[in-house]
Each structure stands twice: as C-alpha cells, then as structure tokens.
Design a protein around this motif. Structure first.
Motif, PDB file in Angstrom:
ATOM      1  N   ASN A  28       0.837  -1.213   0.000  1.00 28.21           N
ATOM      2  CA  ASN A  28       0.000   0.000   0.000  1.00 28.21           C
ATOM      3  C   ASN A  28       0.865   1.254   0.000  1.00 28.21           C
ATOM      4  O   ASN A  28       0.504   2.265   0.606  1.00 28.21           O
ATOM      5  CB  ASN A  28      -0.918   0.032   1.228  1.00 28.21           C
ATOM      6  N   THR A  29       2.004   1.183  -0.652  1.00 33.91           N
ATOM      7  CA  THR A  29       2.945   2.304  -0.659  1.00 33.91           C
ATOM      8  C   THR A  29       3.364   2.581  -2.099  1.00 33.91           C
ATOM      9  O   THR A  29       4.030   1.746  -2.727  1.00 33.91           O
ATOM     10  CB  THR A  29       4.197   1.954   0.189  1.00 33.91           C
ATOM     11  N   ALA A  30       2.964   3.730  -2.605  1.00 35.98           N
ATOM     12  CA  ALA A  30       3.233   4.045  -4.017  1.00 35.98           C
ATOM     13  C   ALA A  30       4.363   5.053  -4.154  1.00 35.98           C
ATOM     14  O   ALA A  30       4.345   6.106  -3.500  1.00 35.98           O
ATOM     15  CB  ALA A  30       1.970   4.597  -4.665  1.00 35.98           C
ATOM     16  N   ALA A  31       5.335   4.742  -5.003  1.00 38.20           N
ATOM     17  CA  ALA A  31       6.397   5.706  -5.317  1.00 38.20           C
ATOM     18  C   ALA A  31       5.808   6.796  -6.206  1.00 38.20           C
ATOM     19  O   ALA A  31       5.121   6.506  -7.191  1.00 38.20           O
ATOM     20  CB  ALA A  31       7.536   5.001  -6.041  1.00 38.20           C
ATOM     21  N   GLU A  32       6.095   8.049  -5.847  1.00 36.95           N
ATOM     22  CA  GLU A  32       5.537   9.168  -6.628  1.00 36.95           C
ATOM     23  C   GLU A  32       6.616  10.016  -7.285  1.00 36.95           C
ATOM     24  O   GLU A  32       6.407  10.583  -8.345  1.00 36.95           O
ATOM     25  CB  GLU A  32       4.668  10.042  -5.709  1.00 36.95           C
ATOM     26  N   GLN A  33       7.756  10.141  -6.621  1.00 36.82           N
ATOM     27  CA  GLN A  33       8.867  10.941  -7.158  1.00 36.82           C
ATOM     28  C   GLN A  33      10.179  10.301  -6.732  1.00 36.82           C
ATOM     29  O   GLN A  33      10.217   9.591  -5.726  1.00 36.82           O
ATOM     30  CB  GLN A  33       8.848  12.374  -6.582  1.00 36.82           C
ATOM     31  N   ILE A  34      11.238  10.590  -7.480  1.00 45.53           N
ATOM     32  CA  ILE A  34      12.583  10.183  -7.061  1.00 45.53           C
ATOM     33  C   ILE A  34      13.326  11.478  -6.709  1.00 45.53           C
ATOM     34  O   ILE A  34      13.312  12.431  -7.498  1.00 45.53           O
ATOM     35  CB  ILE A  34      13.354   9.467  -8.200  1.00 45.53           C
ATOM     36  N   VAL A  35      13.941  11.500  -5.546  1.00 46.77           N
ATOM     37  CA  VAL A  35      14.694  12.693  -5.149  1.00 46.77           C
ATOM     38  C   VAL A  35      16.138  12.512  -5.619  1.00 46.77           C
ATOM     39  O   VAL A  35      16.722  11.439  -5.437  1.00 46.77           O
ATOM     40  CB  VAL A  35      14.686  12.878  -3.607  1.00 46.77           C
ATOM     41  N   MET A  36      16.693  13.574  -6.218  1.00 46.71           N
ATOM     42  CA  MET A  36      18.075  13.482  -6.710  1.00 46.71           C
ATOM     43  C   MET A  36      18.872  14.699  -6.254  1.00 46.71           C
ATOM     44  O   MET A  36      18.322  15.784  -6.081  1.00 46.71           O
ATOM     45  CB  MET A  36      18.082  13.424  -8.232  1.00 46.71           C
ATOM     46  N   LYS A  37      20.167  14.497  -6.073  1.00 46.14           N
ATOM     47  CA  LYS A  37      21.053  15.616  -5.759  1.00 46.14           C
ATOM     48  C   LYS A  37      22.378  15.382  -6.483  1.00 46.14           C
ATOM     49  O   LYS A  37      22.930  14.273  -6.395  1.00 46.14           O
ATOM     50  CB  LYS A  37      21.276  15.688  -4.240  1.00 46.14           C
ATOM     51  N   ASP A  38      22.851  16.379  -7.187  1.00 42.97           N
ATOM     52  CA  ASP A  38      24.125  16.301  -7.914  1.00 42.97           C
ATOM     53  C   ASP A  38      24.203  15.051  -8.799  1.00 42.97           C
ATOM     54  O   ASP A  38      25.205  14.326  -8.797  1.00 42.97           O
ATOM     55  CB  ASP A  38      25.313  16.313  -6.933  1.00 42.97           C
ATOM     56  N   GLY A  39      23.105  14.764  -9.487  1.00 45.45           N
ATOM     57  CA  GLY A  39      23.112  13.660 -10.451  1.00 45.45           C
ATOM     58  C   GLY A  39      23.010  12.280  -9.845  1.00 45.45           C
ATOM     59  O   GLY A  39      23.224  11.277 -10.532  1.00 45.45           O
TER      60      GLY A  39
END
Ligand SMILES: Cc1cc2nc3c(=O)[nH]c(=O)nc-3n(C[C@H](O)[C@H](O)[C@H](O)COP(=O)(O)OP(=O)(O)OC[C@H]3O[C@@H](n4cnc5c(N)ncnc54)[C@H](O)[C@@H]3O)c2cc1C
Length: 349
Positions: A174-185
């Motif tokens: 019951n856990t949906a991925a919505e965004q991926i967080v990125m920093k410096d590639g």
C-alpha cells in the motif's frame, strides 16, 4: 502515522522481478533493503497471472544461462517445506512442425550444449509415452529438456519474500512511489504516499509502470506492455500434474497441466499492446476482458494434436500486460546518467 523507514536500497515493485531481486541481494549479504508495493499485497498485478512455465532452451547464451540460474534458484527455494514456489521439474517438449523450425531448434540445442544444459531429440513415440493422449505424429523434430518445468508464480513471489524477510529485507505494501529525489546527479530518496524514504539506490521493478518510474529521473525507455492471456480448462480425464510442458512455436501455443486440467496459452502474432504514455504513474493500463476469439483459436489450433481440445470447457482465464522491449532483451542494470538508479524492467517470459 509513523514515518516510513529509510533504507540503503529501495526496490519499487513487488512482482516476481522486484521480490526476486530482493532475494538475490539478501543472499549476497545486502539486507538494508525496503521493497515498496503500491497494491495491498505483493504479486497483485502481472506476476500472479503468469502461467509459471520455466523454459531454459533459448535463442541466446545470455538468456539460456539466466534461465538455468532461475531453475537452480527454484530448486533451492523448493527445499523449504513451508513456503516454496510449488516448482515441478516435469521436463518440457518443444515441437517443430516445419523445416525452418527444425533449423532453429538445432541452433538452440547448440547453445544449450555450450551452456551445459541437458537436451535431447526424441521420437514422436517417446514423446507420446511422456505425454499420453497428445499426438506428435506431425512433428518434424521434438526437443526434450528434462530439467524444465513449471511453478505457481504467486507461490514463487511469496517464497522470495519469506526468504528475504528472514534475512532482514523489509516490505511496505500500500505504498506508491511518486517521485525520485536526486542531488548532484545521484538518487537520494523516493517520495511515496507514505512519506519520503532516504536511500542510496533505487531499483525500478515496477512492471507496466517501469517506464513512468524511469521517466521520473529523465530516462525514456522503450518498455511496451503487451496483452497476454491463457485459459485453464475444466478437469479432463487422463491429465495429471506430472505431464511435461509442451511448446509448439509453429502454432504459437504452450501447454501444461494444472492439477488435472489443461492450461493452454499462446503468443498472438499481432498482439494488442498499449503505449505507457497513455496512462499515468498513478493510473493503470487499460482493463483486459478475455478475448474469446483468441482463446477459442488456441483451442482450435490444438485439436489435431489433442482432439479433446474440441470440447474442453473453460474454467478460468488469466490475463495481463507483461512488458517487452523492441529487441526482446531485458532492461537490467545501472545507468551512467543517474547514479544509484538501477533498472529491472522489460522483463518478459
Ligand atoms: C497471462 C500471462 C501469462 C504469463 N506466463 C508466463 C510464463 O509462463 N512464464 C514466464 O516466465 N512469464 C510469464 N508471464 C510474464 C510474467 O508474468 C512477467 O514477466 C512477470 O510477472 C513480470 O514481473 P514484474 O515483477 O516485472 O511485474 P509485475 O508483476 O507487474 O510487478 C510490478 C509491480 O510494481 C508495482 N508498482 C507499479 N508502480 C508502482 C509504484 N509507483 N510504487 C510501488 N509499486 C508500484 C505494481 O503494483 C506491481 O505489483 C506471463 C504473463 C501473463 C500476463
């Protein structure tokens, strides 16, 4: 609500591919893993619909060796008496009906020989002893692989979860991925509907949504969901679970028994497919109704080999959107473009 746990590795998708990845990583000693699945249980989408056929005779060395590795994995998992994949090593018969297919079998057998996979050409008479009731008289060639078989895909996924859970892998349904967080590639986290998970690595095993997850990090990948379906008949005299799997590529058919019923499926020459850009990450591919014309054609095409197919009642139909790539190869592994982002998509039978 307690905050969702951080993990070194987040796997998105709890189908056979995501759960199998968790299991192999756990075996390799990597246990700081959180697998997230948007549905209320694992194997809720494509994997539970699969026929469970496991065939090792392939047209490339890479796929042959991968399938051999899978068979070893299933045999290991089967040793668990409580949670196992219901793996039955019944063998398989691959039947050629024309000369071009005979040539193809010769090439596949040469690859099998080089890979150390046991295969053998057998006569129609020997094939009929292995599968009484099936007529092999029109076969131009029959390739027998004794270590092939079939399993129950839901049980396989449950087995992966049980084994990796024991080694410390965590699961959040019951856990949906919505965004991926990125920093410096590089990947630093996953935003879900339950909060943000900080992580070093994201593995994209989202099946028909693998395209959308890849797009979140700027990758446009050729992953195409293609409709596939098969049916299980009502019980049929003479069928037992020990009968080998049969593949007749010239009729685009595959067959196995399901307890004492017939499981019959096929690869359509021009299958329905869908463009993943037509549905969103938060949505689903179009619903599939059984295509009775296609299913009836599978049965009709089998009648010369198996006359009982002419009046077999259908008990249930299984269907879904397995994903394919233009060259038929899987999209697996890391990408140089985004550090910490790993693909496990486009995986089909
Ligand atoms: C009718 C049929 C018969 C088949 N027969 C065979 C066979 O005999 N042998 C064989 O090897 N293969 C067979 N296949 C193919 C096989 O089912 C697939 O290759 C396999 O199930 C793919 O597994 P998967 O984990 O990639 O996809 P899935 O099982 O679809 O898993 C992907 C998961 O990702 C989840 N997800 C998606 N988006 C998100 C998100 N944003 N956040 C969290 N989770 C998300 C989904 O809910 C889903 O549970 C068959 C397929 C069908 C439809």
């Amino acid at each position: 609500m307690s905050k969702i746990k951080d993990a070194k590795i987040v796997i998105i998708g709890g189908g056979a591919v995501g759960c199998g990845t968790a299991y192999q990583l756990a075996l390799a000693g990597e246990t700081d893993i959180l697998l997230i699945e948007k549905e209320p249980s694992v194997a809720a989408v494509t994997s539970a619909q699969a026929a469970g056929l496991v065939g090792q005779v392939r047209t490339s060395m890479e796929r042959t060796q991968l399938a051999m590795w899978s068979v070893k994995t299933f045999s290991d998992l089967q040793k668990d008496t409580k949670t196992n994949p219901s793996w039955r090593q019944v063998g398989s018969l691959r039947v050629a009906l024309n000369d071009a297919r005979v040539e193809e079998f010769n090439r596949m057998k040469a690859i099998a020989d080089r890979a150390g996979l046991e295969t053998e050409y057998i006569t129609p008479k020997v094939a009929e002893e292995k599968w009484p009731g099936m007529n092999f008289s029109m076969a131009k060639s029959i390739l027998w692989c004794p270590t092939d078989g079939y399993l129950q895909p839901y049980d396989l996924t449950a087995s992966y979860c049980s084994q990796s859970g024991r080694r410390g892998v965590q699961f959040s349904v019951n856990t949906a991925a919505e965004q991926i967080v990125m920093k410096d590639g590089r990947v630093t986290g996953v935003v879900t509907d339950k909060g943000t998970i900080r992580c070093e690595t994201v593995i994209n095993a989202a099946g028909a949504h693998a395209f959308h997850i890849a797009k979140l990090v700027g990758l446009e990948l050729p992953i195409v969901p293609v409709r596939h379906e098969y049916f299980i008949s009502v019980p049929c005299d003479g069928l037992t679970p020990e009968l080998p799997v049969i593949r007749i590529p010239d009729l685009s058919l595959y067959i196995r028994t399901d307890v004492n019923a017939l499981l019959l499926g096929g690869w359509e020459p021009n299958p329905l497919h869908t463009d993943p850009q037509k549905y969103a990450l938060g949505g689903n591919p179009p619903g599939i109704e059984p295509d009775w014309d296609v299913l009836a054609k599978f049965a009709e095409d089998l009648i010369p080999q198996f006359p009982k197919a002419s009046d077999l009642g259908i008990l249930s139909v299984f269907k879904g959107w397995p994903t394919f790539t233009p060259d038929g190869r899987f999209i697996i592994g890391p990408t140089e473009k985004v550090k910490g982002f790993v693909m496990a998509g486009g995986c089909n039978a």
